[in-house]
Design a protein around this motif. Structure first.
Motif, PDB file in Angstrom:
ATOM      1  N   ASP A 261      29.235  29.934 -11.721  1.00 21.12           N
ATOM      2  CA  ASP A 261      27.864  29.759 -11.821  1.00 21.12           C
ATOM      3  C   ASP A 261      27.510  28.430 -11.219  1.00 21.12           C
ATOM      4  OD1 ASP A 261      25.668  31.207 -11.779  1.00 21.12           O
ATOM      5  OD2 ASP A 261      25.266  30.988 -14.486  1.00 21.12           O
ATOM      6  N   SER A 262      28.543  27.329 -11.951  1.00 19.69           N
ATOM      7  CA  SER A 262      27.781  26.139 -12.146  1.00 19.69           C
ATOM      8  C   SER A 262      28.254  24.807 -11.019  1.00 19.69           C
ATOM      9  CB  SER A 262      28.476  25.298 -13.596  1.00 19.69           C
ATOM     10  OG  SER A 262      28.208  24.144 -13.021  1.00 19.69           O
TER      11      SER A 262
ATOM     12  N   ASN B  47      28.648  31.529  -5.189  1.00 16.99           N
ATOM     13  CA  ASN B  47      29.564  32.071  -6.319  1.00 16.99           C
ATOM     14  C   ASN B  47      30.945  33.467  -5.771  1.00 16.99           C
ATOM     15  OD1 ASN B  47      27.810  31.433  -7.145  1.00 16.99           O
ATOM     16  ND2 ASN B  47      27.395  32.371  -9.694  1.00 16.99           N
TER      17      ASN B  47
ATOM     18  N   ALA C  91      30.248  35.839 -11.440  1.00 18.27           N
ATOM     19  CA  ALA C  91      29.040  34.983 -12.369  1.00 18.27           C
ATOM     20  C   ALA C  91      29.461  34.365 -13.677  1.00 18.27           C
ATOM     21  CB  ALA C  91      28.679  36.313 -13.122  1.00 18.27           C
TER      22      ALA C  91
END
Ligand SMILES: Cc1ncc(COP(=O)(O)O)c(C=O)c1O
Length: 386
Positions: free
Chosen positions: A254-255, A53, A249
């Protein structure tokens, strides 16, 4: 080579001093090709899967080391998150750190396209005065009081303290300290757009606001767009570890993981290969010569009543025009003569138009001098018709 599929396409016969871009002839294409090959040679390893991330660990570490040396101020990998460049980072930070209705302050003039990014968010953008020494910190204090008395919250200040776009001005040292102290005291998040830091032309850049402030007060936005190539879409944010964790985050990262994983892996490899210092030095030498050529030609060709900044780095010179020749009136006259620029009105919120921005990086000295000659003619024509 600028082609029809790039963002800005030069018109035939036009010296496009409005474009604020690095010269494509100075992109280190061969070294980038080598770095691409190296990151793909093992089947894509870290470069082709979704990235961590916060970005490739190698780039976060290398950047931390580079910034620590440059600024003599420790920057760790945990305080660094890889972005898709400053534009993407600004958009993401506004999404994550601002609430609808918040006030975000900007110095005026400011980077015109950052105003577009701000307009995409449900915040109120308000102005702070700016002068030859950069953002006016006394005016900032007055503005903070004014907004507070009105019952509203100033969440953030977007500022370009080092080789400002559009003026080229560098915020004075004492003001840097006063600015971070004030923002720390008032709980205002400083968004420091630091895209030109490495492109100093006379003497090394002053300390960043990030390096002067307690952790958590400043988010510094950096980019490889001006020193390597904007098409890579790789930049970074420095913040406190908590702020970096918060961005890492968020739903977007995150995706999809790091927003520029492949290109960021290439940049990491390029830095590891040890080419970056020579590249930055090559840019400084070329841009120094071009800046000097443009300044000399402006001194020769602009009529009385005009003045201009002398930037110590970055990409831009700012010309202040006489009241009788506003930027928007000069622009068509300039374009008729084959030179373009960004009129002040695009970098302001209130219609102020007594200035224009010229970029000195895209053309060789001879063309810059010709551009200044055409501009001088256009300003005279505007004065004559007023
Ligand atoms: C002050 C400033 N910030 C940000 C950008 C865009 O940065 P990036 O290409 O990293 O999105 C520019 C480019 O002109 C700029 O001048």
């Amino acid at each position: 080579v600028i082609t029809a599929s790039t963002q800005n396409v030069a018109r035939p016969g036009m010296i496009e001093l409005a474009f604020g871009e690095p010269d494509p002839a100075l992109f280190p294409a061969a070294d980038i090709a080598e770095a691409c090959h190296a990151v793909l040679a093992d089947g894509g390893g870290e470069a082709l899967p979704y990235g961590a991330n916060a970005g490739p660990a190698a780039l976060r570490r290398l950047l931390g080391e580079r910034l620590t040396t440059l600024e003599r101020h420790a920057v760790s990998a945990d305080e660094t998150l890889i972005t898709g460049g400053n534009s993407q980072a600004l958009d993401q930070i506004l999404t994550l750190f601002c609430e609808p209705g918040d006030v975000v302050l900007v110095e005026l003039p400011t980077y015109s396209l950052a105003l577009g990014i701000l307009r995409d968010h449900p915040v109120h953008v308000e102005a702070v005065a700016f002068d030859a020494l950069g953002l006016d910190v006394d005016a900032l204090l007055r503005k903070l009081d004014e907004v507070r008395h009105g019952g509203r919250t100033v969440r953030a200040l977007y500022t370009i303290p080092t080789y400002h776009n559009p003026t080229g001005v560098c915020l004075a040292g004492a003001r840097r300290r006063a600015l971070v102290e004030l923002c720390a005291e008032r709980g205002v998040l400083v968004l420091e757009d630091d895209v030109y830091r490495e492109l100093w032309l006379d003497k090394p850049s002053p300390p960043s606001l990030w390096s002067l402030a307690p952790r958590g007060v400043v988010l510094r936005l950096g980019s490889f767009a001006k020193t390597l190539a904007p098409g890579l879409r790789v930049g970074w944010v420095n913040g406190s570890t908590e702020q970096i964790e918060r961005v890492a985050a968020c739903g977007l990262n995150d995706s999809g993981g790091c927003v520029s994983q492949f290109a960021a892996s290439v940049v990491a490899r390029y830095l590891q290969d040890g080419h970056y210092d020579a590249q930055v030095e090559r840019l400084r030498a070329a841009y120094r010569e071009r800046r000097d050529a443009l300044l000399a030609a402006l001194a020769e060709h602009l009529p009385d009543g005009c003045s201009f900044t002398i930037p110590g780095g970055g990409f831009f010179v700012w010309v202040t025009l006489p009241g009788s020749a506003p930027g928007q009136e000069v622009l068509p006259l300039a374009e008729e003569r084959g030179v373009s620029f960004v009129p002040a009105v695009r970098s302001h919120l209130d219609g102020y138009d007594r200035g224009l921005r010229l970029c000195f990086t895209m053309y060789e000295s001879g063309q810059l001098a010709e551009g200044a000659r055409r501009l001088g003619e256009a300003v005279r024509a505007a004065i004559a018709q007023s």
